[in-house]
Design a protein around this motif. Structure first.
Motif, PDB file in Angstrom:
ATOM      1  N   MET A  52     -16.841 -40.053 -10.650  1.00 43.41           N
ATOM      2  CA  MET A  52     -16.682 -38.382 -10.951  1.00 43.41           C
ATOM      3  C   MET A  52     -17.929 -37.802 -10.564  1.00 43.41           C
ATOM      4  N   SER A  53     -19.164 -38.318 -10.867  1.00 44.18           N
ATOM      5  CA  SER A  53     -20.533 -37.612 -10.488  1.00 44.18           C
ATOM      6  C   SER A  53     -20.498 -37.612  -8.992  1.00 44.18           C
ATOM      7  N   TRP A  54     -20.335 -38.670  -8.263  1.00 40.15           N
ATOM      8  CA  TRP A  54     -20.447 -38.496  -6.981  1.00 40.15           C
ATOM      9  C   TRP A  54     -19.427 -37.766  -6.229  1.00 40.15           C
ATOM     10  N   ILE A  55     -18.377 -37.504  -6.712  1.00 42.08           N
ATOM     11  CA  ILE A  55     -17.245 -36.844  -5.958  1.00 42.08           C
ATOM     12  C   ILE A  55     -17.254 -35.335  -6.462  1.00 42.08           C
ATOM     13  N   SER A  56     -18.151 -34.915  -7.285  1.00 40.03           N
ATOM     14  CA  SER A  56     -18.241 -33.690  -8.016  1.00 40.03           C
ATOM     15  C   SER A  56     -18.336 -32.430  -7.277  1.00 40.03           C
ATOM     16  N   ASP A  57     -19.124 -32.868  -5.763  1.00 42.61           N
ATOM     17  CA  ASP A  57     -19.416 -31.731  -5.152  1.00 42.61           C
ATOM     18  C   ASP A  57     -18.584 -31.818  -3.664  1.00 42.61           C
ATOM     19  N   LYS A  58     -17.507 -32.597  -3.874  1.00 48.45           N
ATOM     20  CA  LYS A  58     -16.519 -32.812  -2.664  1.00 48.45           C
ATOM     21  C   LYS A  58     -14.963 -32.455  -2.999  1.00 48.45           C
ATOM     22  N   LEU A  59     -14.747 -32.643  -4.354  1.00 46.85           N
ATOM     23  CA  LEU A  59     -13.371 -32.322  -4.677  1.00 46.85           C
ATOM     24  C   LEU A  59     -13.443 -31.683  -6.113  1.00 46.85           C
ATOM     25  N   PRO A  60     -12.356 -31.025  -6.503  1.00 45.41           N
ATOM     26  CA  PRO A  60     -12.158 -30.521  -7.815  1.00 45.41           C
ATOM     27  C   PRO A  60     -11.930 -31.681  -8.879  1.00 45.41           C
ATOM     28  N   VAL A  61     -12.861 -32.060  -9.814  1.00 47.82           N
ATOM     29  CA  VAL A  61     -12.794 -33.148 -10.672  1.00 47.82           C
ATOM     30  C   VAL A  61     -13.571 -32.603 -11.835  1.00 47.82           C
ATOM     31  N   PRO A  62     -13.090 -33.041 -12.981  1.00 48.96           N
ATOM     32  CA  PRO A  62     -13.897 -32.787 -14.198  1.00 48.96           C
ATOM     33  C   PRO A  62     -15.571 -33.119 -14.118  1.00 48.96           C
ATOM     34  N   ARG A  63     -16.317 -32.457 -14.647  1.00 46.33           N
ATOM     35  CA  ARG A  63     -17.614 -32.736 -14.882  1.00 46.33           C
ATOM     36  C   ARG A  63     -18.254 -33.275 -15.808  1.00 46.33           C
ATOM     37  N   VAL A  64     -19.141 -34.359 -15.526  1.00 40.81           N
ATOM     38  CA  VAL A  64     -19.302 -35.562 -16.724  1.00 40.81           C
ATOM     39  C   VAL A  64     -20.255 -34.702 -17.914  1.00 40.81           C
ATOM     40  N   LEU A  65     -20.023 -34.498 -18.941  1.00 41.76           N
ATOM     41  CA  LEU A  65     -20.993 -33.831 -19.914  1.00 41.76           C
ATOM     42  C   LEU A  65     -21.888 -34.920 -20.566  1.00 41.76           C
ATOM     43  N   LYS A 188      -2.931 -25.243 -10.663  1.00 39.36           N
ATOM     44  CA  LYS A 188      -3.179 -24.145 -11.362  1.00 39.36           C
ATOM     45  C   LYS A 188      -3.122 -22.857 -10.218  1.00 39.36           C
ATOM     46  N   ASP A 189      -2.422 -21.760 -10.456  1.00 39.58           N
ATOM     47  CA  ASP A 189      -2.239 -20.767  -9.459  1.00 39.58           C
ATOM     48  C   ASP A 189      -1.874 -21.165  -8.358  1.00 39.58           C
ATOM     49  N   ASP A 190      -0.906 -22.241  -8.369  1.00 38.18           N
ATOM     50  CA  ASP A 190       0.118 -22.453  -7.370  1.00 38.18           C
ATOM     51  C   ASP A 190      -0.753 -23.438  -6.068  1.00 38.18           C
ATOM     52  N   LYS A 191      -1.932 -24.193  -6.654  1.00 38.00           N
ATOM     53  CA  LYS A 191      -2.665 -25.086  -5.839  1.00 38.00           C
ATOM     54  C   LYS A 191      -3.306 -26.143  -6.757  1.00 38.00           C
ATOM     55  N   ILE A 192      -3.745 -27.055  -6.075  1.00 40.71           N
ATOM     56  CA  ILE A 192      -4.575 -28.239  -7.020  1.00 40.71           C
ATOM     57  C   ILE A 192      -5.599 -27.642  -7.650  1.00 40.71           C
ATOM     58  N   ASN A 193      -5.830 -27.712  -8.776  1.00 42.63           N
ATOM     59  CA  ASN A 193      -7.101 -27.397  -9.276  1.00 42.63           C
ATOM     60  C   ASN A 193      -7.867 -28.434  -9.757  1.00 42.63           C
ATOM     61  N   GLY A 194      -7.381 -29.745  -9.985  1.00 44.83           N
ATOM     62  CA  GLY A 194      -8.229 -30.917 -10.167  1.00 44.83           C
ATOM     63  C   GLY A 194      -7.621 -32.109  -9.955  1.00 44.83           C
ATOM     64  N   PHE A 195      -8.244 -33.315 -10.099  1.00 41.24           N
ATOM     65  CA  PHE A 195      -7.797 -34.649  -9.934  1.00 41.24           C
ATOM     66  C   PHE A 195      -8.490 -35.467 -11.246  1.00 41.24           C
TER      67      PHE A 195
END
Length: 261
Positions: A52-65, A188-195
């Motif tokens: 998730m940390s590696w892909i965070s600037d490439k795809l919409p994924v949750p941010r590790v808190l 969300k809003d008729d498009k992919i908002n996250g994986f």
């Protein structure tokens, strides 16, 4: 709830609900803008926060808190992706549009540069993980497809693993979600908002995700998960949207491989 102190400091007494839709063995606690995933420490759950940390600037994924290990349990606190799971009834009612969105998601994944991807989830590595699971009796035969075991299929997970080792297909490696099923794609809003649910992500064959998406479409429309049965739905419209001729041998292979996970 009993969590490590660092997690407690963040979530405090915030109201929450328990997710009951996912098919994994993890406990998933949902807050308004965060999600806490609690599961036994293993390769897959160790891998998720790294990917998730590696892909965070490439795809919409949750941010590790926050990520903590405690007594053999992993605690992953992440931001919550807003939107609806692609298995929502609203989306299922419009199959052509839903399949287009899912195809768009696959293309987003395949567009990621894998040259520095930290995890290789190609067939040899999946078989290594599968062998561990088979040896430790971690494979659920009851949850398998009806034809996987028994008179029409394999005698046991050991026999299935042997077949998978002997019938490995050639691979076309891409970035793979690893568990590309409808609940893991958020719209969300008729498009992919996250994986979400990225513990099995990494470098893998294209058909890892195609096969599981195809199976997930079939079962979400045939009522396997207790929902409405949609008569006349044909999951092969996925291949039309991807503009590919399906490789049915690979589809069979990756669905069978997933039976061991």
């Amino acid at each position: 709830m009993n969590q490590p102190n660092k997690i407690k400091e963040i979530i405090g007494g915030i109201p929450y609900s328990i997710d009951t839709i996912g098919m994994s063995n993890a406990k998933v606690i949902c807050f308004e803008d965060m999600v806490l995933k609690i599961e036994k420490q293993q390769e897959e759950s160790d891998n998720e926060h790294i990917m998730m940390s590696w892909i965070s600037d490439k795809l919409p994924v949750p941010r590790v808190l926050c990520f903590e290990k405690h007594n053999g349990i992993n605690y992953l606190l992440m931001s919550r992706i807003k939107g609806k799971m692609s298995c929502s009834s609203e989306l299922l009612e419009n199959p052509m549009h839903l399949v287009k969105l899912l195809a768009d998601g696959l293309k987003m994944l395949w567009g990621v540069d894998i040259s520095k991807c930290p995890f290789n989830n190609s067939i040899d590595n999946k078989l290594r993980q599968a062998e561990f699971r088979v040896r430790n009796n971690l494979c659920d035969m009851e949850d398998a497809e009806p034809t996987t075991y028994g008179a029409e299929g394999f005698e046991s997970p050991e026999k299935l693993l042997q077949w998978l080792k002997e019938n490995k297909p050639d691979e076309e490696l891409v970035f793979s979600h690893g568990d590309y099923c409808l609940p893991n794609i958020i719209i969300k809003d008729d498009k992919i908002n996250g994986f979400i649910d990225l513990g099995r992500s990494g470098i893998a064959d294209k058909y890892q995700d195609i096969a599981l998406c195809y199976r997930s479409l079939q079962h979400n429309y045939d009522g396997k998960y207790g929902g409405k049965v949609y008569e006349g739905f044909d999951a092969s419209i996925l291949f039309e949207e991807l503009n590919i001729v399906p490789d049915w041998n690979k589809i069979k292979y990756f669905i069978l491989l997933d039976e061991l996970f």
